[in-house]
Scaffold this active site. Structure first.
Site, short mmCIF file in Angstrom:
data_model
loop_
_atom_site.label_atom_id
_atom_site.label_comp_id
_atom_site.label_asym_id
_atom_site.label_seq_id
_atom_site.Cartn_x
_atom_site.Cartn_y
_atom_site.Cartn_z
N ASP A 47 0.83 -1.21 0.00
CA ASP A 47 0.00 0.00 0.00
C ASP A 47 0.87 1.26 0.00
O ASP A 47 2.04 1.24 0.39
CB ASP A 47 -0.89 0.02 1.25
CG ASP A 47 -2.17 -0.76 1.07
OD1 ASP A 47 -2.19 -1.70 0.25
OD2 ASP A 47 -3.16 -0.45 1.77
N ASP A 48 0.23 2.38 -0.40
CA ASP A 48 0.79 3.73 -0.26
C ASP A 48 1.98 4.01 -1.17
O ASP A 48 2.76 4.94 -0.90
CB ASP A 48 1.19 4.03 1.19
CG ASP A 48 0.01 4.15 2.13
OD1 ASP A 48 -1.13 4.08 1.65
OD2 ASP A 48 0.23 4.29 3.34
N HIS A 66 -4.26 3.26 -5.71
CA HIS A 66 -4.65 3.40 -4.31
C HIS A 66 -5.47 4.69 -4.23
O HIS A 66 -4.92 5.78 -4.04
CB HIS A 66 -3.39 3.46 -3.45
CG HIS A 66 -3.61 3.22 -1.99
ND1 HIS A 66 -4.28 2.12 -1.51
CD2 HIS A 66 -3.23 3.93 -0.89
CE1 HIS A 66 -4.30 2.15 -0.18
NE2 HIS A 66 -3.68 3.25 0.21
N HIS A 93 -7.41 4.26 0.01
CA HIS A 93 -6.63 4.77 1.13
C HIS A 93 -7.53 4.99 2.35
O HIS A 93 -8.55 5.68 2.26
CB HIS A 93 -5.96 6.08 0.73
CG HIS A 93 -5.00 6.61 1.74
ND1 HIS A 93 -3.99 5.85 2.28
CD2 HIS A 93 -4.88 7.84 2.31
CE1 HIS A 93 -3.30 6.59 3.12
NE2 HIS A 93 -3.82 7.80 3.17
N HIS A 129 2.84 -1.95 4.43
CA HIS A 129 3.21 -0.56 4.13
C HIS A 129 4.73 -0.40 4.23
O HIS A 129 5.23 0.59 4.76
CB HIS A 129 2.53 0.39 5.11
CG HIS A 129 1.04 0.35 5.08
ND1 HIS A 129 0.30 -0.62 5.74
CD2 HIS A 129 0.14 1.14 4.45
CE1 HIS A 129 -0.98 -0.41 5.53
NE2 HIS A 129 -1.11 0.64 4.75
#
Length: 272
Positions: A22-23, A62, A130, A219
């Site tokens: 993610d991110d 995302h 998100h 993450h």
């Protein structure tokens, strides 16, 4: 529909996992971790300053409707006023976002984020969200429609009632999911685990999982000065360290390592 899809992909009765970063695009430290770890699956934040750095891999979008940190903060790609606080940034919390966001504004923004990354050369394999910002039911309908418009899977859990959501919201999301021909996965989320326990948690959790298709959210970030400005940087570095640990790698090696590109290509056989 999802059970049929998994059967057609040869996954019935197996343990399959999407190791999902993610991110991406928010920090260079996160992008570096993605490149160093070698797991291909992740999703990129179009409003992030480092979004153009990551273009190849099993990459999705995302989708961003919130900007949680004082650094880095993110602005919409569109000028839709319901999406922003007084300074012009996305709302910092889910509560503020859900109080203010108009679904039409959200749809224009989320589509713009997808188109922007396509123009950068991203072959979008999926979408996710998100901070779970699309879980407000009217926004979830936008999210599902965009998945079908772009003919990609969206991150859907197979049991909203187990995610700690209010019952009426979980019921509404389950109804929306049933209306759209999109596959659902089982979430494995590392975020709440203490940094010092992360590697052991990975091994224990992965070992205990039964047959199914899992979406493992992490993450990971390398510990640069940039990363250390994030309030949760120790947890992000803990993900990076854990995913390099040989015991975690062995536990992951007992799964079918799945990509969203494989899921997308199989899904498209069902879609117009």
């Amino acid at each position: 529909m999802q059970n049929k899809l998994w059967e057609d992909m040869g996954l019935a009765g197996k343990r399959a996992i999407l190791v999902h970063h993610d991110d991406l695009g928010m920090t260079e430290a996160g992008n570096r971790a993605y490149l160093e770890l070698g797991f291909p699956t992740g999703s990129v934040m179009a409003p992030g300053a480092w979004a153009p750095q990551i273009r190849t891999g099993d990459l999705g979008v995302h989708l961003v409707l919130t900007s949680e940190w004082a650094f880095p903060r993110m602005r919409p790609l569109t000028g839709e006023s319901s999406l922003t606080d007084a300074q012009g940034y996305f709302w910092p919390t889910l509560e503020a976002a859900w109080q203010h966001i108009d679904p039409g504004d959200a749809e224009r923004e989320l589509r713009a984020q997808m188109v922007f990354l396509q123009r950068l050369g991203l072959d979008i394999t999926h979408i996710d969200t998100h901070m779970g910002a699309v879980l407000r039911p009217d926004l979830a309908e936008v999210y599902a429609r965009l998945a079908l418009e772009f003919r990609v899977p969206a991150l859907w859990t197979d049991d909203f009632h187990a995610r700690g959501l209010p019952r009426d919201m979980a019921d509404a999301l389950a109804r929306i999911m049933a209306e759209f021909p999109l596959p659902a996965v089982r979430l494995v989320d590392t975020y709440a685990v203490a940094a010092e326990d992360r590697a052991a948690w990975y091994v224990d959790t992965l070992t205990r999982l039964g047959p199914g298709v899992y979406h493992l959210i992490h993450h990971a970030a390398v510990p640069t000065p940039e990363a250390q400005r994030l309030p949760d940087w120790e947890r992000r570095y803990a993900d990076f360290a854990a995913l390099r640990h040989p015991d975690v790698r062995r536990a992951l090696g007992e799964f079918v390592l799945l990509t969203y590109r494989e899921v997308r290509d199989a899904l498209r056989r069902y879609l117009p």
